[in-house]
Motif scaffolding. Structure first.
Motif, mmCIF file in Angstrom:
data_model
loop_
_atom_site.group_PDB
_atom_site.id
_atom_site.type_symbol
_atom_site.label_atom_id
_atom_site.label_comp_id
_atom_site.label_asym_id
_atom_site.label_seq_id
_atom_site.Cartn_x
_atom_site.Cartn_y
_atom_site.Cartn_z
ATOM 1 N N UNK A 120 0.687 -1.500 0.563
ATOM 2 C CA UNK A 120 0.085 0.168 0.343
ATOM 3 C C UNK A 120 1.243 1.417 0.000
ATOM 4 N N UNK A 121 1.822 0.743 0.659
ATOM 5 C CA UNK A 121 2.657 1.933 0.949
ATOM 6 C C UNK A 121 3.162 3.131 -0.554
ATOM 7 N N UNK A 122 3.826 1.283 -1.569
ATOM 8 C CA UNK A 122 4.086 1.988 -2.783
ATOM 9 C C UNK A 122 3.125 2.556 -3.948
ATOM 10 N N UNK A 123 2.343 1.268 -3.402
ATOM 11 C CA UNK A 123 0.893 2.141 -4.610
ATOM 12 C C UNK A 123 0.508 4.059 -4.118
ATOM 13 N N UNK A 124 0.525 4.141 -2.736
ATOM 14 C CA UNK A 124 0.261 5.153 -2.089
ATOM 15 C C UNK A 124 1.678 6.686 -2.703
#
Length: 295
Positions: A137-141
């Motif tokens: 999720x960190x990567x996606x955001x």
């Protein structure tokens, strides 16, 4: 979410770069200090964007792994990556028994997920999946860019402060018989600038962690597994501290350094009990939604 994080990243760059430039000016009392600060800001900004993944991985001595090295972990990440609609990140393992994990990289196409040896030993499959989903999720955001910018510029502010302080205290005497620069500027760089940088990092970091926890719950559909993982990570992490550069603390899923009451004031992560409470509430909402759907 992506656009919001772009704005946060731009604001972070501007604020921290401004601290570097103004602090350099006030410390030396002339434009030369401002130019030095501007140069540091430019170099740090570019470096944090292009070399952030390498710096974080080097700080924790992470080693790359392939599917042949850890097929179960690789397949788990591949499955979760597909659910998150992301490219497959590179995988690394950190040689430490402290349970932790982090993601880094300037964008989803240049992303890396790293886990410690310790985290793979203490978490079950569902709990580890929750942690991996959190990092994805960190990567996606695009949070990984924000984390890198914060850590790199924060370190640059501290380094520049020390360098210009030395020059202010021991530099050549000026025409008006004053040695060095403005003592107020020295104070700003030595004390106030690093504190300001930390506050800026924390303002973004805590919100980002809550968001990543919610994203992990959506990807796995099992928020309680992540809640259980966070509780284990905090409990074991206190017993086995993690060695590394504190500047990269924001990239980790769990705060591994701050233990005293004074240090807790400057936590880069929310309290674990608050994160667990949010995940428990998400689990209730998911259960109520399932019940309504079945009825």
């Amino acid at each position: 979410m992506y656009r919001g994080n772009q704005i946060k990243t731009a604001a972070l760059l501007g604020l921290l770069s401004g601290i570097l430039v103004l602090g350099g000016y006030w410390a030396t009392g002339n434009e030369q200090g401002a130019i030095i600060g501007l140069i540091f800001a430019a170099i740090s900004s570019f470096g944090s964007w292009f070399y952030s993944d390498k710096a974080a991985l080097a700080a924790y001595r992470a080693q790359p792994i392939s599917r042949d090295d850890a097929s179960e972990l690789y397949d788990m990440v591949a499955n979760l990556t597909k659910k998150a609609d992301l490219p497959m990140p590179k995988l690394f393992v950190v040689p430490t028994q402290t349970p932790n994990a982090f993601a880094t990289g300037r964008d989803p196409n240049h992303a890396t997920v790293a886990v410690t040896q310790g985290i793979m030993q203490i978490l079950d499959k569902d709990e580890l999946a929750g942690v991996i989903a959190h990092e994805l999720t960190h990567i996606k955001n695009r949070d990984t860019l924000t984390q890198a910018v914060a850590g790199t510029l924060g370190g640059a502010i501290t380094f520049l402060g020390r360098m210009l302080t030395f020059g202010a205290l021991y530099g050549p005497v000026s025409r008006d018989n004053r040695q060095g620069g403005n003592p107020i500027g020295v104070l700003i760089l030595v004390v106030l600038a690093p504190i300001s940088a930390s506050i800026i990092q924390m303002a973004i970091s805590r919100t980002r962690e809550f968001s990543a926890d919610r994203g992990a719950a959506e990807i796995t559909g099992n928020p309680l597994a992540l809640a259980s993982a966070l509780q284990k990570l905090e409990s074991v992490g206190k017993q086995v501290p993690m060695n590394g550069n504190p500047a990269f603390e924001p990239v980790l899923i769990m705060n591994p350094f701050s233990t005293s009451s004074l240090q807790s004031l400057f936590r880069t992560h929310p309290l674990t009990e608050d994160r667990v409470s949010q995940l428990q509430e998400i689990a209730k909402q998911q259960k109520n939604y399932t019940t309504m759907t079945l009825n």
